[in-house]
Design a protein around this motif. Structure first.
Motif, short mmCIF file in Angstrom:
data_model
loop_
_atom_site.label_atom_id
_atom_site.label_comp_id
_atom_site.label_asym_id
_atom_site.label_seq_id
_atom_site.Cartn_x
_atom_site.Cartn_y
_atom_site.Cartn_z
N ALA A 256 0.86 -1.19 0.00
CA ALA A 256 0.00 0.00 0.00
C ALA A 256 0.89 1.23 0.00
CB ALA A 256 -0.94 0.00 1.20
N GLN A 257 0.39 2.29 -0.58
CA GLN A 257 1.18 3.50 -0.79
C GLN A 257 0.56 4.67 -0.03
OE1 GLN A 257 1.42 5.85 -4.74
NE2 GLN A 257 3.13 4.43 -4.84
N PHE A 258 1.43 5.48 0.57
CA PHE A 258 0.96 6.74 1.15
C PHE A 258 1.96 7.83 0.81
CE2 PHE A 258 3.75 5.10 4.44
CZ PHE A 258 4.34 6.21 5.00
N THR A 259 1.53 9.07 1.00
CA THR A 259 2.35 10.21 0.62
C THR A 259 2.70 11.04 1.85
OG1 THR A 259 1.30 10.31 -1.55
CG2 THR A 259 2.46 12.28 -0.82
N ILE A 260 3.96 11.43 1.92
CA ILE A 260 4.46 12.33 2.96
C ILE A 260 4.63 13.70 2.32
CG2 ILE A 260 6.39 12.86 4.48
CD1 ILE A 260 6.93 9.82 4.60
N THR A 261 3.95 14.71 2.86
CA THR A 261 4.11 16.08 2.38
C THR A 261 5.08 16.79 3.31
OG1 THR A 261 1.87 16.10 1.47
CG2 THR A 261 2.94 18.23 1.84
N VAL A 262 6.13 17.34 2.73
CA VAL A 262 7.19 18.00 3.51
C VAL A 262 6.82 19.47 3.69
CG1 VAL A 262 9.65 18.48 3.66
CG2 VAL A 262 8.86 16.39 2.53
N LEU A 263 6.81 19.92 4.96
CA LEU A 263 6.42 21.28 5.30
C LEU A 263 7.62 22.06 5.82
CD1 LEU A 263 3.15 20.39 7.25
CD2 LEU A 263 3.36 20.97 4.82
N LYS A 264 7.50 23.36 5.81
CA LYS A 264 8.55 24.24 6.32
C LYS A 264 8.67 24.10 7.84
CE LYS A 264 9.86 29.15 6.44
NZ LYS A 264 9.40 30.52 6.10
N ASP A 265 9.90 23.95 8.33
CA ASP A 265 10.16 23.84 9.76
C ASP A 265 10.99 25.04 10.21
OD1 ASP A 265 10.68 23.17 12.36
OD2 ASP A 265 11.70 21.28 11.93
N ASP A 266 10.33 25.99 10.86
CA ASP A 266 11.01 27.22 11.26
C ASP A 266 11.96 27.03 12.42
OD1 ASP A 266 10.02 29.02 9.34
OD2 ASP A 266 8.12 29.21 10.40
N THR A 267 11.98 25.84 13.02
CA THR A 267 12.95 25.61 14.10
C THR A 267 14.36 25.36 13.55
OG1 THR A 267 12.57 23.20 14.21
CG2 THR A 267 11.12 24.61 15.54
N VAL A 268 14.47 25.08 12.25
CA VAL A 268 15.78 24.91 11.62
C VAL A 268 16.33 26.29 11.28
CG1 VAL A 268 17.05 23.91 9.69
CG2 VAL A 268 15.11 22.67 10.68
#
Length: 249
Positions: free
Chosen positions: A222-234
């Motif tokens: 089965a397939q799922f998608t990971i959406t990468v978001l902006k991380d302001d802690t970096v």
């Protein structure tokens, strides 16, 4: 200027997910047949309106989103929960005594409250156990319950079942929509003698699968998608707030 060195890639490795709201740390997702990064690009073009025949005067590309698609072969309860935005729990088996049910019509299925151990004794009676029904004549046992046959169990009858339930794992779906994760890939490059090839995706959200087969001819996946978001802690001008990839020299 250095001499060009061609470098080829044949990847293997394990993905890990960490709930940013939890304390369990990075947990492995197990065997995945594919983990692939993709960028969605928004392209704006300026046509050449000064000359016959047209063409492009300029073009600007901007990144709309970054995603990682994961195809899971490991369909354990924790991954099924991730695939269905659910929550997995352990259920301890025990003796179930006089569990009550109302049947539909003869030929209908009666689902037990727990996963039954069909290698142990299953007893089916009327309410109060005045009458004990006979397997193969009055009912047929199935994986999760029984089918009422054309025997002594009447339509709409109340019955009681006693059995031993198995230890089981339950996934309650659609309970954890919107959870944020960190995704980490602990990989290697077989084309370079197994040298480390790593990926860190700081802040992500999971999109549940669009297909989880319950009947298959081959091994299921089965397939799922990971959406990468902006991380302001970096922080740091040379550090990405989205993801980094590390390749051993």
């Amino acid at each position: 200027m250095g001499v060009l060195q061609n470098e080829y890639f044949k990847g293997k490795g394990t993905g890990y997910l960490r709930k940013r709201s939890g304390t369990a740390g990075l947990l492995p997702i197990g065997n995945a047949t594919e983990i692939a990064i993709a960028m969605s690009i928004n392209t704006q073009q300026m046509r050449d309106y000064e000359n016959a025949g047209g063409g492009l005067a300029d073009q600007q590309d901007s990144i709309e989103s970054m995603t990682a698609t994961v195809t899971l072969a490991n369909l354990n309860p924790e991954n099924v929960a991730r695939l269905t935005a659910g929550k997995a729990t352990e259920v301890t088996g025990a003796a179930q005594s006089a569990e009550s049910h109302t049947v539909g019509i003869q030929g209908s299925f009666v689902k037990f409250d727990f996963v039954p151990d069909m290698d142990d004794t299953v007893t089916v009676t009327d309410t109060g156990a005045a009458t004990t029904y006979t397997e193969g004549t009055d009912y047929e046992l199935k994986n999760g319950g029984l089918v009422v046959l054309e025997g002594a169990i009447a339509d709409a009858a109340d019955i009681e079942v006693s059995y031993t339930s198995l230890n089981s794992r339950t996934v309650e779906t659609l309970l954890e929509v919107g959870e944020e994760y960190e995704f980490y890939f602990d990989g290697l490059n077989e084309a370079r003698s197994g040298k480390p090839h790593l990926g860190t995706f700081h802040r992500c959200k999971l999109s549940p699968t669009q297909g989880l087969a319950l009947i298959t001819d081959d091994y299921g996946s089965a397939q799922f998608t990971i959406t990468v978001l902006k991380d302001d802690t970096v922080s740091g001008s040379e550090k990405s707030k989205y993801a980094k990839i590390e390749m051993a020299a």
